[in-house]
Design a protein around this motif. Sequence first.
Motif, PDB file in Angstrom:
ATOM      1  N   MET A   1      25.555  54.791 -27.284  1.00  0.00           N
ATOM      2  CA  MET A   1      26.213  55.221 -28.509  1.00  0.00           C
ATOM      3  C   MET A   1      25.245  56.110 -29.300  1.00  0.00           C
ATOM      4  N   GLU A   2      25.752  57.204 -29.824  1.00  0.00           N
ATOM      5  CA  GLU A   2      24.886  58.136 -30.554  1.00  0.00           C
ATOM      6  C   GLU A   2      24.617  57.610 -31.956  1.00  0.00           C
ATOM      7  N   GLN A   3      23.414  57.876 -32.384  1.00  0.00           N
ATOM      8  CA  GLN A   3      23.086  57.472 -33.750  1.00  0.00           C
ATOM      9  C   GLN A   3      23.674  58.483 -34.728  1.00  0.00           C
ATOM     10  N   LEU A   4      24.195  57.952 -35.819  1.00  0.00           N
ATOM     11  CA  LEU A   4      24.738  58.837 -36.835  1.00  0.00           C
ATOM     12  C   LEU A   4      23.608  59.353 -37.704  1.00  0.00           C
ATOM     13  N   LYS A   5      23.629  60.630 -37.966  1.00  0.00           N
ATOM     14  CA  LYS A   5      22.611  61.206 -38.837  1.00  0.00           C
ATOM     15  C   LYS A   5      22.979  60.909 -40.282  1.00  0.00           C
ATOM     16  N   VAL A   6      22.015  60.445 -41.017  1.00  0.00           N
ATOM     17  CA  VAL A   6      22.244  60.132 -42.425  1.00  0.00           C
ATOM     18  C   VAL A   6      21.862  61.354 -43.245  1.00  0.00           C
ATOM     19  N   ILE A   7      22.800  61.796 -44.041  1.00  0.00           N
ATOM     20  CA  ILE A   7      22.549  62.963 -44.880  1.00  0.00           C
ATOM     21  C   ILE A   7      22.138  62.456 -46.261  1.00  0.00           C
TER      22      ILE A   7
END
Length: 56
Positions: A1-7
Amino acid sequence: MEQLKVIQIRKRKQTKEPVRQPDKYDKAVEKAFWFVIGFSIALMICCVAFGQTINA
């Protein structure tokens, strides 16, 4: 599962001047504005009414 980038969202810097409260000058201008509008409508109604009676 890809990690979500935190903006990162930067908070806006508070403006040096707070929101300006309406002062007495603003209230006077508003009253004058509504007076002119009301007077114009009343004058128009009178012109229509008296124009009808004169021509009838």
